[in-house]
Scaffold this active site. Sequence first.
Site, PDB file in Angstrom:
ATOM      1  CE1 TYR A   1      26.528  -1.922-164.356  1.00  0.00           C
ATOM      2  CE2 TYR A   1      24.904  -0.737-165.669  1.00  0.00           C
ATOM      3  CZ  TYR A   1      25.515  -1.931-165.295  1.00  0.00           C
ATOM      4  OH  TYR A   1      25.110  -3.108-165.875  1.00  0.00           O
TER       5      TYR A   1
ATOM      6  CE  LYS B   1      27.872  -3.466-168.349  1.00  0.00           C
ATOM      7  NZ  LYS B   1      28.260  -4.887-168.155  1.00  0.00           N
TER       8      LYS B   1
END
Length: 395
Positions: A168, A172
């Site tokens: 993640y 990102k």
Amino acid sequence: VNVAPSSNPESVVSRLGEELDWCVPKGKVVVTGGGGYFGFRLGKQLASEGFSVIFLDLNKPPCDIPNGAIFYQSDILDYSSLYKVCEGVDCMFHTAAYGMSGPEQLRKKQVESVNIGGTNNVINCKERSIPRLVYTSTINVVFAGKPIVDGDEASVPYVPLNAHIDHYSRTKAIAEQMVLAANGCPLKGGLLRTCVLRPCGIYGSEERRHLHRMNVERRLFSFRFGDPQAQMNWVHVDNLVLAHKLAAEALSPKKSCVASGQAYFINDGVSVNLFEWLTPLLLQFEKLGCRQPLINLPVSLVYSAILVEYLHVVLRPVITVPLLFTRSEVRNIAVSHTFKIDKARRDLGYCPKPYTLKDSVEQYLQSRPPRSSSPIFSLSWTSGLPRHLILLLLM
């Protein structure tokens, strides 16, 4: 427009102007991830202010679609559908993401496809000549477990991509840099203006991703871990909504495009000790018979979650290994990481309002369904407030 009589002509003109301004549509916006907690709150607020809002998500919002808005059920990876929706749009708010916490963090393919592929599709909607794009990022693009005290946008660099321990955060960071790199792309009649907001943990009323989804019937063990002096930031959902509105305005010529190509840390403007900040949660759940944990475990022991992560992935086709927390979640509670919002105050005019966790907890307890006596231990989690924050208090 009806205006009540007044002895002050200037007052009448002022109110008339305000009402006429309300009657005139303020523009058309798309909110990706509009079915989620934050995306829906953002779109709902924009609709209440006179914007034409499109909520885009695979999942329907938890509440009725407000007047002035529509819900478009679609996958952000479907570019043709996204392109179709974006006709005549003035600004895109890209809040959609996948893999924030829990087992989702370990699904590499899905995390990459949504966070990178989906963001690429959003950027490619410049073909629709959408002039403004506001991207919802995360502090995790610069935080990977090393202490940060009052970091700012100029002094805190990106974490090297190979140093991230979860998909993640890595994806990102990639997506954020893609958005910033797209700033200044030529459009028909202008340029694409982009900016990035980096919020921390989000809390607020009607939050349904941590308190509402928690159902602890009987504690099998009780412990807590982490530095009891650790400092961190939080952001109330309404402050985060405010920051996004201001960011969109700061990408417009009216504000001299001051936010163009910029990244901003967003929080409530205060650094807090985790255990002190969560006191309202502790006190309220004590009333429900949940005692505070008495055992303190060393972080090194809890960090062995890497083994649980491995077993969860390897054995998933055969059996589901419970994943109480991931390594990144352990890291986020064990290490101080705080950020200044001076740049957002200066460029955006961001002035966060004071909120407390107490109000959110009380609202949750009022809406919490009656406790059942049937299950021995039931716990479900999604992204939102890191699951370990609740685990360390209530297990």
